[in-house]
Structure formats: C-alpha cells, structure tokens
Design a protein around this motif. Structure first.
Motif, PDB file in Angstrom:
ATOM      1  N   PHE A 262       2.540  12.323  -5.592  1.00 49.06           N
ATOM      2  CA  PHE A 262       1.147  12.279  -5.125  1.00 49.06           C
ATOM      3  C   PHE A 262       0.953  13.274  -3.759  1.00 49.06           C
ATOM      4  N   TYR A 263       1.943  13.173  -2.685  1.00 46.60           N
ATOM      5  CA  TYR A 263       1.528  13.860  -1.739  1.00 46.60           C
ATOM      6  C   TYR A 263       1.518  15.364  -1.886  1.00 46.60           C
ATOM      7  N   GLU A 264       2.562  15.738  -2.818  1.00 47.39           N
ATOM      8  CA  GLU A 264       2.656  17.243  -3.251  1.00 47.39           C
ATOM      9  C   GLU A 264       1.230  17.786  -3.813  1.00 47.39           C
ATOM     10  N   GLU A 265       0.687  16.860  -4.466  1.00 44.39           N
ATOM     11  CA  GLU A 265      -0.457  17.265  -5.253  1.00 44.39           C
ATOM     12  C   GLU A 265      -1.789  17.284  -4.767  1.00 44.39           C
ATOM     13  N   TYR A 266      -1.768  15.965  -3.557  1.00 48.00           N
ATOM     14  CA  TYR A 266      -3.102  15.765  -2.832  1.00 48.00           C
ATOM     15  C   TYR A 266      -3.052  16.029  -1.348  1.00 48.00           C
ATOM     16  N   GLN A 267      -1.839  16.329  -0.962  1.00 49.48           N
ATOM     17  CA  GLN A 267      -1.704  16.756   0.479  1.00 49.48           C
ATOM     18  C   GLN A 267      -2.422  15.731   1.379  1.00 49.48           C
ATOM     19  N   THR A 268      -2.283  14.167   0.916  1.00 45.84           N
ATOM     20  CA  THR A 268      -2.853  13.364   1.549  1.00 45.84           C
ATOM     21  C   THR A 268      -2.203  11.875   1.232  1.00 45.84           C
ATOM     22  N   LEU A 269      -1.946  11.096   2.081  1.00 40.06           N
ATOM     23  CA  LEU A 269      -1.599   9.670   1.741  1.00 40.06           C
ATOM     24  C   LEU A 269      -2.324   8.571   2.419  1.00 40.06           C
ATOM     25  N   SER A 270      -2.479   7.430   2.117  1.00 44.00           N
ATOM     26  CA  SER A 270      -3.084   6.305   2.720  1.00 44.00           C
ATOM     27  C   SER A 270      -2.004   5.090   2.967  1.00 44.00           C
ATOM     28  N   SER A 271      -2.187   4.357   3.988  1.00 40.43           N
ATOM     29  CA  SER A 271      -1.238   3.060   4.201  1.00 40.43           C
ATOM     30  C   SER A 271      -1.401   2.160   2.938  1.00 40.43           C
ATOM     31  N   GLU A 272      -2.601   2.148   2.391  1.00 40.87           N
ATOM     32  CA  GLU A 272      -2.865   1.226   1.179  1.00 40.87           C
ATOM     33  C   GLU A 272      -1.955   1.699   0.001  1.00 40.87           C
ATOM     34  N   LEU A 273      -1.884   2.952  -0.266  1.00 43.18           N
ATOM     35  CA  LEU A 273      -0.924   3.490  -1.170  1.00 43.18           C
ATOM     36  C   LEU A 273       0.802   3.448  -1.141  1.00 43.18           C
ATOM     37  N   VAL A 274       0.772   3.326   0.087  1.00 45.54           N
ATOM     38  CA  VAL A 274       2.325   2.941   0.712  1.00 45.54           C
ATOM     39  C   VAL A 274       2.694   1.443   0.468  1.00 45.54           C
ATOM     40  N   PHE A 275       1.656   0.636   0.602  1.00 44.76           N
ATOM     41  CA  PHE A 275       1.976  -0.770   0.213  1.00 44.76           C
ATOM     42  C   PHE A 275       1.853  -0.878  -1.264  1.00 44.76           C
TER      43      PHE A 275
ATOM     44  N   VAL B 144      -5.224  -2.441   7.489  1.00 45.34           N
ATOM     45  CA  VAL B 144      -3.730  -2.657   6.945  1.00 45.34           C
ATOM     46  C   VAL B 144      -3.301  -4.106   6.417  1.00 45.34           C
ATOM     47  N   SER B 145      -4.145  -5.028   7.026  1.00 46.67           N
ATOM     48  CA  SER B 145      -4.192  -6.323   6.607  1.00 46.67           C
ATOM     49  C   SER B 145      -4.373  -6.812   5.043  1.00 46.67           C
ATOM     50  N   LYS B 146      -4.936  -5.874   4.444  1.00 50.03           N
ATOM     51  CA  LYS B 146      -5.296  -6.090   2.987  1.00 50.03           C
ATOM     52  C   LYS B 146      -4.287  -6.080   2.347  1.00 50.03           C
ATOM     53  N   ALA B 147      -3.169  -5.592   2.943  1.00 48.07           N
ATOM     54  CA  ALA B 147      -1.973  -5.561   2.042  1.00 48.07           C
ATOM     55  C   ALA B 147      -1.206  -6.892   1.641  1.00 48.07           C
ATOM     56  N   GLY B 148      -1.884  -8.006   2.464  1.00 45.94           N
ATOM     57  CA  GLY B 148      -1.491  -9.187   2.227  1.00 45.94           C
ATOM     58  C   GLY B 148      -0.240  -9.575   2.372  1.00 45.94           C
ATOM     59  N   ASP B 149       0.526 -10.359   1.310  1.00 48.04           N
ATOM     60  CA  ASP B 149       2.091 -10.669   1.440  1.00 48.04           C
ATOM     61  C   ASP B 149       2.949  -9.479   1.320  1.00 48.04           C
ATOM     62  N   ALA B 150       2.293  -8.306   0.998  1.00 47.93           N
ATOM     63  CA  ALA B 150       3.273  -7.024   1.294  1.00 47.93           C
ATOM     64  C   ALA B 150       3.735  -6.917   2.496  1.00 47.93           C
ATOM     65  N   LEU B 151       2.712  -7.076   3.578  1.00 52.07           N
ATOM     66  CA  LEU B 151       2.994  -6.865   4.926  1.00 52.07           C
ATOM     67  C   LEU B 151       3.617  -8.207   5.538  1.00 52.07           C
ATOM     68  N   LEU B 152       2.914  -9.338   5.051  1.00 53.68           N
ATOM     69  CA  LEU B 152       3.160 -10.531   5.839  1.00 53.68           C
ATOM     70  C   LEU B 152       4.297 -11.217   5.713  1.00 53.68           C
ATOM     71  N   VAL B 153       4.987 -11.116   4.244  1.00 50.36           N
ATOM     72  CA  VAL B 153       6.402 -11.678   4.062  1.00 50.36           C
ATOM     73  C   VAL B 153       7.351 -11.042   4.888  1.00 50.36           C
TER      74      VAL B 153
ATOM     75  N   THR C   4      -0.708 -15.421   9.839  1.00 52.91           N
ATOM     76  CA  THR C   4      -1.680 -15.486   8.778  1.00 52.91           C
ATOM     77  C   THR C   4      -2.751 -14.225   8.666  1.00 52.91           C
ATOM     78  N   ILE C   5      -3.395 -13.968   7.537  1.00 55.82           N
ATOM     79  CA  ILE C   5      -4.248 -12.750   7.671  1.00 55.82           C
ATOM     80  C   ILE C   5      -5.652 -13.242   7.881  1.00 55.82           C
ATOM     81  N   ALA C   6      -6.215 -12.373   8.682  1.00 59.38           N
ATOM     82  CA  ALA C   6      -7.674 -12.301   9.181  1.00 59.38           C
ATOM     83  C   ALA C   6      -8.466 -12.814   8.077  1.00 59.38           C
ATOM     84  N   THR C   7      -9.653 -13.437   8.209  1.00 64.69           N
ATOM     85  CA  THR C   7     -10.302 -13.997   6.906  1.00 64.69           C
ATOM     86  C   THR C   7     -11.913 -13.434   7.115  1.00 64.69           C
ATOM     87  N   LEU C   8     -12.344 -12.968   8.132  1.00 68.46           N
ATOM     88  CA  LEU C   8     -13.780 -12.743   8.439  1.00 68.46           C
ATOM     89  C   LEU C   8     -14.161 -11.412   7.997  1.00 68.46           C
TER      90      LEU C   8
END
Length: 332
Positions: free
Chosen positions: A214-227, A270-279, A300-304
């Motif tokens: 992905f990085y070689e093709e688009y020269q960009t990444l996101s934390s969401e993609l990493v999770f 970044v918290s949108k990763a949920g359990d992938a981050l929390l566990v 716990t993950i924020a809810t608001l």
C-alpha cells in the motif's frame, strides 16, 4: 422555556463546535462554524456570539434563558483571567477570550484547556459513568489528556497539569516533539507517531506486508490502516502495535500508580481501533501497574466522540456558575 440551558463550546483549529445543553446533560441543539483564523483569530469571539444569537432565533428562544458559556480552548489557559496563553493554530497569544466573549454575549464565560474539558464531558455523560477519579487520554494527531481527582480537574501550579502526551518514554535518541523535548509519548502513540513507526519498520526490513504494498503504491499510511492490518495478523503491523501499547501502557501505569484512578478513558481518532488497541494496552498496563492499582481501575474507550468538548463545556457552567450560585450539591 421551563429550564435554563447551558452553552458548551469546543474551539478547534478548523471548526468550532457549539451546543445548547439542558441541566441533565441532554443536547437540545448542536452545530458548528469554521474557525476564522484571519488577523490572528481576533474574529472568533464575535463569530461565536453571532452564532449563539442566530441559533436562539432559530429556536425561538431568548438569551436570558441561557445560564452561561463553558469553553474548551487549545493551549495553556490562564485560569484566573480566562485568557489563552498561546494557541498557535489560531494565532492567539495572551488572548483574553473570557473577557471578549463576555462583552460580546453579555453572558458569564468559563474557559479551560480543551483536553481537560473533554475529560469533564466523559466524566459527566460519557465513559466515566459518574466516576470522580479518572485519567483521560486523547490519541489523535497529538496526545492530550485530562486528570480528574475527586471530581476536579488537576490543573497544577501554572495550568500544565494533565500534559500526558509529554511524558518522556524514550530517554535517549527519541524523536523531537513539538514541545521542545525528545522521546515524548506523543511521538509514539499519536496517529502521527504510529504511522512514523510503521514507515520506519517497513524501511528497516524486507518482511512481506500488505502495508508495504500500500505504501509503495500510495506513499501514505494511516494509523487506522495499521490497526486493520494488525487485526488481519500482519506481522509488521502487530510489531508496531506492540511497541505503541508497551510505551503507552508504561506511561499510564506510572500515572495510575500516583493517582489510583477508577477509570482510564482512551479517546481520540486512534481509539476507534477498539479492542485492537485496548487488549494489548491492558496487558502492558497490568504488567507495569502496582497490583492493587491495577485491580481498582477499568480501561475503556471514550463514548462521546466529538460531543465530549461541548458536554464538558456545559459541565463547567453547571458546576462553576449554576450550582455555586444556587448552592446546590452536584450530582452526576
């Protein structure tokens, strides 16, 4: 209108979120306007005032039905005067936000740091669930935080309490941080930090990874993609997430050992990763925290989400103006 409303305002670099909120913490109406940073942001107070008036007109309500305005603003705040010491994105320096907005609206105004205000919002109506001893960490472009002890924000001697993002995590050879130090947790656990670590990992070896393609093709990444890739058991993505949660878990354990909080709330994009981050974060936190501290706390993950700032602003008014004036005990 039977009950007067609270006004919550959350000032960001690109948008200003606003809401009318009743005294039970229910949003009556919410909206946003662009942050006008022209001429060093001097138009922002009058823009907020005009927008409040326009929304009152739309709802057919009078200004006398508003109790006051609570604001979360970026940067260090002079709590005595309600002025913003510096907010680079807005062009503010020693900006008298409270005074200017009180002049424009004829309403009382309370100002605090935006991360602190978001923490109050989560305490009142979010993941805090009424807990009065909370650590709030916001993982976004940077890392922000708010510390609440016995229901009160910890401001410290000059308003710099809760600067969780600037806990030094890499003592030697760490990356330079915007604060002027090196090795801050913000350089590791922010969305920006996660992407940087991932790119470093890709450049240091030849292990196969979808992220490499992905990085070689688009020269960009996101934390969401990493999770996302970590969830698909990508070896390099998992390695980066282990590193991020190791340092973040250690930093949070140090804080918790000093504060013995009931909740640690993780918010921001970044918290949108949920359990992938929390566990994995819980695993590292438990490893480093004093056992009794670990037993007493819930991670716990924020809810608001985007409402945390306006909700916390409303809480400032409820606590600082309404209840003090009427001498009513506070209830969550």
């Amino acid at each position: 209108m039977e009950e007067k409303w609270l006004v919550g305002v959350d000032i960001g670099g690109t948008t200003i979120k606003m809401a009318f909120i009743n005294q039970n913490g229910e949003i009556i109406d919410k909206w946003e306007i662009p942050s006008n940073v022209n001429e060093k942001g001097k138009h922002i107070p009058i823009n907020i005032a005009k927008s409040i008036n326009q929304t009152l007109d739309k709802l057919g309500q009078e200004k006398q039905n508003l109790i006051g305005i609570g604001i979360g603003a970026p940067g260090p705040i002079n709590l005595a005067t309600g002025s913003v010491d510096v907010a680079i994105n807005l062009g503010w320096e020693n900006f008298p936000l409270k005074n200017l907005l009180e002049i424009e609206t004829s309403l009382p105004v309370i100002v605090d740091n935006d991360a602190n205000v978001a923490a109050l919002g989560e305490m009142w109506k979010g993941a805090g669930g009424g807990s009065k001893n909370i650590l709030c960490v916001t993982l976004g472009t940077g890392v922000g935080g708010g510390i609440i002890a016995n229901g009160e924000i910890v401001h410290g001697v000059n308003g710099s309490g809760g600067e969780i993002g600037h806990i030094t995590s890499i003592m030697e050879g760490g990356l330079h941080c915007n604060c002027g130090k090196t090795g801050c947790i913000e350089t590791i656990a922010s969305a920006t930090g996660i992407v940087r670590l991932m790119i470093e990992e890709l450049s240091s070896n030849n292990v196969p990874s979808k992220l490499r393609d992905f990085y070689e093709e688009y020269q960009t990444l996101s934390s969401e993609l990493v999770f996302d890739m970590a969830n698909e058991d990508d070896e390099l993505a998992n390695k980066v997430i282990r590193k991020v949660t190791l340092y973040l878990g250690l930093a949070l354990a140090h804080l918790a050992n000093g504060l013995n909080p009931e909740k640690i709330i993780i918010g921001g994009g970044v918290s949108k990763a949920g359990d992938a981050l929390l566990v994995p974060l819980k695993e590292q936190f438990t490893r480093f925290a004093f056992p009794r501290v670990s037993q007493g706390v819930e991670l716990t993950i924020a809810t608001l989400g985007n409402d945390a700032g306006v909700m916390g602003g409303a809480w400032l008014v409820k606590k600082g103006l309404l209840n003090k004036r009427e001498n009513i005990p506070l209830h969550f």
